[in-house]
Design an enzyme around this catalytic site. Structure first.
Site, PDB file in Angstrom:
ATOM      1  N   LYS A 145      -1.851   1.252   8.132  1.00 22.86           N
ATOM      2  CA  LYS A 145      -2.753   0.733   7.087  1.00 22.86           C
ATOM      3  C   LYS A 145      -4.146   0.454   7.676  1.00 22.86           C
ATOM      4  O   LYS A 145      -4.574   1.166   8.576  1.00 22.86           O
ATOM      5  CB  LYS A 145      -2.114  -0.486   6.411  1.00 22.86           C
ATOM      6  CG  LYS A 145      -0.713  -0.136   5.852  1.00 22.86           C
ATOM      7  CD  LYS A 145      -0.160  -1.151   4.897  1.00 22.86           C
ATOM      8  CE  LYS A 145       1.229  -0.689   4.425  1.00 22.86           C
ATOM      9  NZ  LYS A 145       1.839  -1.619   3.479  1.00 22.86           N
ATOM     10  N   SER A 171       9.271  -3.687   3.958  1.00 27.85           N
ATOM     11  CA  SER A 171       9.823  -4.720   4.826  1.00 27.85           C
ATOM     12  C   SER A 171      10.974  -4.229   5.704  1.00 27.85           C
ATOM     13  O   SER A 171      11.944  -4.949   5.927  1.00 27.85           O
ATOM     14  CB  SER A 171      10.225  -5.952   4.008  1.00 27.85           C
ATOM     15  OG  SER A 171       9.088  -6.492   3.342  1.00 27.85           O
ATOM     16  N   HIS A 219       0.580   6.341  -1.878  1.00 28.00           N
ATOM     17  CA  HIS A 219       1.088   5.029  -1.451  1.00 28.00           C
ATOM     18  C   HIS A 219       0.835   4.005  -2.552  1.00 28.00           C
ATOM     19  O   HIS A 219      -0.165   4.090  -3.276  1.00 28.00           O
ATOM     20  CB  HIS A 219       0.392   4.601  -0.153  1.00 28.00           C
ATOM     21  CG  HIS A 219       1.036   3.390   0.456  1.00 28.00           C
ATOM     22  ND1 HIS A 219       0.723   2.121   0.036  1.00 28.00           N
ATOM     23  CD2 HIS A 219       1.996   3.271   1.384  1.00 28.00           C
ATOM     24  CE1 HIS A 219       1.477   1.258   0.720  1.00 28.00           C
ATOM     25  NE2 HIS A 219       2.251   1.923   1.543  1.00 28.00           N
ATOM     26  N   GLY A 269       5.429  -5.526   2.239  1.00 31.76           N
ATOM     27  CA  GLY A 269       4.681  -6.623   2.840  1.00 31.76           C
ATOM     28  C   GLY A 269       5.120  -8.001   2.364  1.00 31.76           C
ATOM     29  O   GLY A 269       4.440  -8.992   2.597  1.00 31.76           O
ATOM     30  N   GLU A 304       9.304   3.438  -1.872  1.00 26.21           N
ATOM     31  CA  GLU A 304       8.813   2.125  -1.469  1.00 26.21           C
ATOM     32  C   GLU A 304       8.702   1.239  -2.702  1.00 26.21           C
ATOM     33  O   GLU A 304       7.679   1.273  -3.407  1.00 26.21           O
ATOM     34  CB  GLU A 304       7.436   2.255  -0.805  1.00 26.21           C
ATOM     35  CG  GLU A 304       7.436   3.126   0.433  1.00 26.21           C
ATOM     36  CD  GLU A 304       6.252   2.802   1.350  1.00 26.21           C
ATOM     37  OE1 GLU A 304       6.519   2.452   2.500  1.00 26.21           O
ATOM     38  OE2 GLU A 304       5.101   2.865   0.913  1.00 26.21           O
ATOM     39  N   ASN A 357       3.085   3.420   9.223  1.00 27.17           N
ATOM     40  CA  ASN A 357       1.836   3.404   8.478  1.00 27.17           C
ATOM     41  C   ASN A 357       1.048   2.177   8.938  1.00 27.17           C
ATOM     42  O   ASN A 357       1.416   1.047   8.611  1.00 27.17           O
ATOM     43  CB  ASN A 357       2.149   3.336   6.975  1.00 27.17           C
ATOM     44  CG  ASN A 357       0.905   3.148   6.124  1.00 27.17           C
ATOM     45  OD1 ASN A 357      -0.212   3.194   6.620  1.00 27.17           O
ATOM     46  ND2 ASN A 357       1.113   2.920   4.826  1.00 27.17           N
ATOM     47  N   GLU A 414      -0.353   1.163  -2.540  1.00 24.39           N
ATOM     48  CA  GLU A 414      -1.665   0.517  -2.498  1.00 24.39           C
ATOM     49  C   GLU A 414      -2.740   1.451  -3.078  1.00 24.39           C
ATOM     50  O   GLU A 414      -3.707   0.999  -3.691  1.00 24.39           O
ATOM     51  CB  GLU A 414      -1.984   0.094  -1.051  1.00 24.39           C
ATOM     52  CG  GLU A 414      -1.126  -1.102  -0.654  1.00 24.39           C
ATOM     53  CD  GLU A 414      -0.620  -1.107   0.775  1.00 24.39           C
ATOM     54  OE1 GLU A 414      -1.232  -0.460   1.645  1.00 24.39           O
ATOM     55  OE2 GLU A 414       0.414  -1.766   1.022  1.00 24.39           O
TER      56      GLU A 414
HETATM   57  P1  13P Z   1       5.806  -3.205   5.028  1.00 20.50           P
HETATM   58  O1  13P Z   1       6.761  -2.565   6.032  1.00 20.50           O
HETATM   59  O2  13P Z   1       4.770  -4.046   5.668  1.00 20.50           O
HETATM   60  O3  13P Z   1       6.543  -3.855   3.908  1.00 20.50           O
HETATM   61  O4  13P Z   1       4.990  -1.965   4.377  1.00 20.50           O
HETATM   62  C1  13P Z   1       5.676  -0.882   3.887  1.00 20.50           C
HETATM   63  C2  13P Z   1       4.705   0.179   3.560  1.00 20.50           C
HETATM   64  O5  13P Z   1       3.923   0.049   2.634  1.00 20.50           O
HETATM   65  C3  13P Z   1       4.683   1.376   4.411  1.00 20.50           C
HETATM   66  O6  13P Z   1       3.918   2.385   3.837  1.00 20.50           O
END
Ligand code: 13P
Length: 249
Positions: free
Chosen positions: A11, A212, A94, A172, A166, A9, A96
């Site tokens: 982003k 992560s 997601h 992140g 997740e 992803n 976010e």
């Molecule tokens: P990170 O791997 O940066 O923690 O992000 C995970 C994520 O949100 C994938 O959709």
């Protein structure tokens, strides 16, 4: 046996030329990879990346879509437009989207059903906040998000559903769930799918872990019985870090 499914992803990162560079590197490095792969660039890079991954073992994914097919929805992107670009998969719900853009389970469920109606694969993201985990509510939150996200989804469509667990506190942050903690939630979610669709469906559904994921922890996570792949954020932005995850031994 379930196949491993490793997804990146990207982003809100990368211009078209940056996205193209990464896509080209992945196409070449993953061509003999044994797992299922996906990249999900920003909408603006879908056409560019789509042209590069077409005909390869890497699927093209979008990071979101509208809950309607078309209409007066300024700033939204429709499933028809995604399909026109060759998108095969869409990431929905997601964290976010849920927490920053306030998407709720009902909206996410409408998107899931619309994606399925148009033959897209949907990656339904679920996961608890830190305070929910600390309050002992991780399973409950993931159950609710799974049940509500899949409401009205026919058993015959389940092959086009992937679930991504997740935990929000691991996204992140550099804090990965331990393989044991992640596996416990995956096992629980698999049971929830079993209650909804039966044991065979539960056995078959792919449940990715996200939060992560790094080259250093990927194989430990994947070694767990119920972890069937990864949804990778930060480490998906560079071939040097995504390729070793995608090719984990
Ligand atoms: P990170 O791997 O940066 O923690 O992000 C995970 C994520 O949100 C994938 O959709």
């Amino acid at each position: 046996m379930r196949n491993y499914y490793i997804a990146g992803n990207w982003k809100m990162h990368k211009t078209r030329s940056e996205a193209a560079d990464l896509a080209r590197a992945l196409v070449s490095s993953l061509k003999d990879g044994k797992h299922k792969y996906l990249v999900a660039p920003s909408f603006t890079a879908l056409e560019t990346v789509g042209a590069l991954v077409k005909g390869t073992n890497i699927r093209l994914g979008a990071q979101n879509m509208a809950a309607e097919e078309q209409g007066a929805h300024t700033g939204e992107v429709s499933v028809l437009q995604l399909k026109d670009l060759g998108v095969q998969t869409v990431i929905l719900g997601h964290s976010e989207r849920r927490h920053v853009y306030k998407e709720d389970d009902a909206l996410i469920n409408r998107k899931v059903k619309l994606a399925l109606k148009h033959g897209l694969e949907a990656i339904l993201c679920i996961g608890e906040l830190l305070e929910e985990r600390e309050a002992g509510k991780a399973e409950q939150v993931c159950e609710t998000q799974t049940v509500k996200g899949l409401e009205g989804v026919a058993a015959s469509d389940l092959a086009n559903i992937v679930i991504a667990y997740e935990p929000v506190w691991a996204i992140g942050t550099g804090k990965t769930a331990t393989p044991e903690d992640a596996d416990a939630i995956h096992a629980y979610v698999r049971k929830v799918v079993g209650k909804l669709y039966g044991a065979d469906a539960a056995e078959k559904i792919i449940i990715q872990y996200g939060g992560s994921v790094k080259p250093e922890n990927a194989s430990l996570l994947m070694a767990k019985e119920n972890i069937d792949g990864a949804l990778v954020g930060g480490a998906a932005l560079k071939a040097e870090t995504f390729v070793p995850i995608a090719l984990f031994a």
